[in-house]
Design a protein around this motif. Structure first.
Motif, PDB file in Angstrom:
ATOM      1  N   VAL A 266       0.851  -1.207   0.000  1.00 44.82           N
ATOM      2  CA  VAL A 266       0.000   0.000   0.000  1.00 44.82           C
ATOM      3  C   VAL A 266       0.878   1.245   0.000  1.00 44.82           C
ATOM      4  O   VAL A 266       0.639   2.202  -0.740  1.00 44.82           O
ATOM      5  CB  VAL A 266      -0.937  -0.004   1.223  1.00 44.82           C
ATOM      6  N   LEU A 271      -1.136   2.751  -3.105  1.00 48.02           N
ATOM      7  CA  LEU A 271      -2.403   2.107  -3.460  1.00 48.02           C
ATOM      8  C   LEU A 271      -3.587   2.764  -2.763  1.00 48.02           C
ATOM      9  O   LEU A 271      -3.445   3.335  -1.689  1.00 48.02           O
ATOM     10  CB  LEU A 271      -2.387   0.629  -3.041  1.00 48.02           C
TER      11      LEU A 271
ATOM     12  N   TYR B  59       9.637   2.666  -3.538  1.00 47.17           N
ATOM     13  CA  TYR B  59       9.137   3.606  -4.544  1.00 47.17           C
ATOM     14  C   TYR B  59      10.277   4.326  -5.241  1.00 47.17           C
ATOM     15  O   TYR B  59      10.078   5.016  -6.221  1.00 47.17           O
ATOM     16  CB  TYR B  59       8.129   4.609  -3.959  1.00 47.17           C
ATOM     17  N   VAL B 240      -1.658   6.251   4.592  1.00 49.19           N
ATOM     18  CA  VAL B 240      -0.498   5.451   5.021  1.00 49.19           C
ATOM     19  C   VAL B 240       0.753   6.109   4.464  1.00 49.19           C
ATOM     20  O   VAL B 240       0.975   6.112   3.251  1.00 49.19           O
ATOM     21  CB  VAL B 240      -0.597   4.002   4.496  1.00 49.19           C
ATOM     22  N   CYS B 241       1.563   6.692   5.360  1.00 47.50           N
ATOM     23  CA  CYS B 241       2.770   7.377   4.875  1.00 47.50           C
ATOM     24  C   CYS B 241       4.028   6.728   5.376  1.00 47.50           C
ATOM     25  O   CYS B 241       5.120   7.100   4.971  1.00 47.50           O
ATOM     26  CB  CYS B 241       2.748   8.846   5.240  1.00 47.50           C
ATOM     27  N   GLY B 242       3.908   5.748   6.268  1.00 48.84           N
ATOM     28  CA  GLY B 242       5.121   5.115   6.773  1.00 48.84           C
ATOM     29  C   GLY B 242       4.774   3.971   7.699  1.00 48.84           C
ATOM     30  O   GLY B 242       3.669   3.896   8.228  1.00 48.84           O
ATOM     31  N   ARG B 274      -5.123   4.292   1.995  1.00 45.42           N
ATOM     32  CA  ARG B 274      -4.523   4.998   0.864  1.00 45.42           C
ATOM     33  C   ARG B 274      -3.061   5.291   1.164  1.00 45.42           C
ATOM     34  O   ARG B 274      -2.754   6.146   2.007  1.00 45.42           O
ATOM     35  CB  ARG B 274      -5.307   6.302   0.658  1.00 45.42           C
ATOM     36  N   GLY B 275      -2.174   4.553   0.512  1.00 44.34           N
ATOM     37  CA  GLY B 275      -0.762   4.860   0.643  1.00 44.34           C
ATOM     38  C   GLY B 275      -0.397   6.092  -0.156  1.00 44.34           C
ATOM     39  O   GLY B 275      -1.012   6.386  -1.176  1.00 44.34           O
ATOM     40  N   PHE B 276       0.608   6.831   0.318  1.00 43.52           N
ATOM     41  CA  PHE B 276       1.030   8.004  -0.456  1.00 43.52           C
ATOM     42  C   PHE B 276       2.447   8.379  -0.080  1.00 43.52           C
ATOM     43  O   PHE B 276       2.921   8.079   1.010  1.00 43.52           O
ATOM     44  CB  PHE B 276       0.095   9.198  -0.229  1.00 43.52           C
ATOM     45  N   ILE B 277       3.119   8.991  -1.004  1.00 44.08           N
ATOM     46  CA  ILE B 277       4.349   9.697  -0.678  1.00 44.08           C
ATOM     47  C   ILE B 277       4.148  11.126  -1.151  1.00 44.08           C
ATOM     48  O   ILE B 277       3.328  11.410  -2.021  1.00 44.08           O
ATOM     49  CB  ILE B 277       5.600   9.051  -1.303  1.00 44.08           C
ATOM     50  N   GLU B 280       3.499  12.869  -4.797  1.00 42.64           N
ATOM     51  CA  GLU B 280       2.233  12.854  -5.512  1.00 42.64           C
ATOM     52  C   GLU B 280       1.505  14.194  -5.417  1.00 42.64           C
ATOM     53  O   GLU B 280       0.792  14.588  -6.339  1.00 42.64           O
ATOM     54  CB  GLU B 280       1.350  11.745  -4.936  1.00 42.64           C
TER      55      GLU B 280
END
Lengths: 347, 347
Positions: A266, A271, B59, B240-242, B274-277, B280
């Motif tokens: 994720v 995701l 990533y 979700v960032c880490g 929702r994963g993100f870095i 984005e």
């Protein structure tokens, strides 16, 4: 008149057994002020019903022991104490697994048999079709050229998901169990079809989705999800509308959430995993769904398949077969005579 | 001039060891056309660096063996072959764990020391602050009166998450490890603070979030996630960032995704995970972030804490301590003299 009905006799441990259902006779319910007496023509059988047989509350309350099994029906109005409905009207209702039921006018929706066969109100133009439409258009949002994967691809949700995604310009991959279903899935227009009972699913996905997976419409869970996860692209979307592969498993709402592989993917792939039930989108999407899907069905852009068995007494057996994936298309029990077919025959 | 730098000597197995890093001396790099020679003032240490030490691509690509450890820096321009920069300018750069580096003008961003202390470009006004801002405003979207939970609540992301959510009218619950951090988290204005080292986390969450959890900002993973999951409300959002709790674990991108408890809860609660870095959201949110966060910091709506250690040689030890949660606030290594403090002292 007598009412025959099927009630929940016991809560299943794993796969439902014959003894978990009981067929009963009772007198036909009598009408209160403003109510309708409904005769069931068709009963819809859907995977969510297995969840309702458990004691644990999921998104709605469980079926009580001794209560009639729930379910959507296409019914005929037999008596009406509401001016808006007359005997002979055909409606979408939620009568459950029984021959007769009462309902108020607000609990039913009138069907127009001239628009489409009335069975479609339980399938492609009903809840399964709406679930597919909401999940694809509001969550999955496949862009032209992206790849969408869906399992149970000959089921009423999966087949519709694939065809909507194709209409939106996506490349579609359908996963099925068995050669018979593989042939059917090809007729639904999937760009690639995988029989999960042949070979290694991961390798088959690599071949069918060489550019990775942008949308995975999750309606089965289990081993398919395991194989899809490492093949998701960055920013992939995963609408989750069902987990039929785990429905007969132990109630799994407790226990560790800890799943490092899933959460790490994720994170590294950015995701979106999004659970939903159709109720959430009823207000926002009902109008566009009715317009789009009616047009697609009329134009042949979306086709459908129905698996109809006669006789309420067969419902438990057919339901169990559906959970094992033995159905081909939308599972329906014909409980009583269909007046629209009778009328057509008389013309 | 000599350049001292710390390179990746070996890939860690679990927690990084001293031998995984190696301090080296090299000659100062020379300038090419249009380049800048940068002297590192401050080096940011961040959890994501642990992931970059693994061979597996996450990533972004891993740090190569023998290469300088990556990292954001606040640096001073020593020589410039670009008209837009002059010696003495202070910039945000990505020099990594070393005293000197070359960069092009497009790889740095000029800092104005009169707006805020230059260290904040690595913390509250930099990547951690932006991560908090993007996760809360673009994914978590707490509504007034909803409950947001975040762990590592005294860290540079967690503390900022809580304060932004408070500014948006949410009830905030911060989870920390240890009594000292509990006191600090209270100063950051969390409505409730939980010390996960005391008592049972689930019970503490029940007490701190009696109406359930609407947003869980995931930056730790592991046992906290296990305790939060069953307490999420319908339609809860999980940016979700880490996953710092699992960073030192085995590389977990392979292995079964199968996690029935998690996926079933996603379904029954209509969750969004929702994963993100931060990359984005760079285009969409950089302007609003700069405006909002600068104002919040100036007004005291968002406060911050920095944990600064002098000496590049200490970076490995401090980094390891940070992964164990021993830092209090944003972890920074002061590599060289800070000209903005020297100037202030001379006034």
């Amino acid at each position: 008149m007598k009412n025959t009905r099927i009630v929940l006799a016991a809560r299943p441990d794993g796969e439902p057994a014959d003894g978990d259902f009981r067929m009963e006779s009772s007198s036909t319910p009598t009408l209160g002020r403003g109510e309708l007496l409904l005769r069931t023509i068709y009963l819809s059988l859907d995977p969510y019903m297995r969840g309702r047989m458990n004691a644990a509350r999921s998104y709605v309350d469980p079926v009580e022991l001794g209560a009639v099994m729930v379910g959507a029906t296409v019914s005929e109005v037999v008596e009406s104490a509401d001016d808006a409905f007359a005997p002979g009207d055909v409606v979408l209702a939620g009568s459950g697994w029984q021959e007769f039921a009462v309902a108020t006018a607000s609990q039913v929706r009138r069907l127009d048999p001239s628009v489409a066969p009335i069975t479609t109100a339980l399938g492609v133009l009903g809840m399964p079709g709406f679930t597919a439409y909401a999940g694809v258009t509001a969550i999955g949002k496949p862009k032209r050229g992206e790849t969408l994967v869906v399992a149970a691809a000959t089921g009423p949700v999966g087949a519709t998901v694939g065809q909507i995604a194709s209409a939106l310009g996506a490349r579609t991959v359908g996963i099925v169990g068995g050669a018979a279903k593989e042939a059917v899935a090809r007729r639904f227009g999937f760009d690639a079809v995988i029989d999960r009972k042949v070979g290694e699913l991961g390798e088959a996905l690599d071949a069918a989705a060489p550019d990775g997976i942008d949308v995975y419409f999750e309606n089965v869970g289990g081993a398919v999800w395991d194989a899809v996860l490492p093949r998701l692209n960055t920013y992939a979307r995963v609408p989750v509308c069902g987990l039929i592969a785990t429905l007969n498993g132990p109630a799994a709402t407790s226990g560790p959430a800890h799943s490092p592989a899933l959460m790490r993917t994720v994170l590294t792939k950015s995701l979106t995993i999004r659970g939903f039930i159709q109720d959430e989108f009823r207000e926002s999407l009902t109008t566009s769904f009715a317009a789009d899907m009616t047009r697609w069905v009329r134009d042949g852009q979306v086709t459908y398949l129905e698996d109809i068995t006669s006789g309420l007494a067969n419902a438990p057996k057919v339901f169990r077969g559906m959970l094992r994936g033995e159905n081909l298309g939308k599972t329906i029990i014909q409980v009583g005579e269909d007046p629209t077919i009778r009328d057509r025959g008389a013309r």
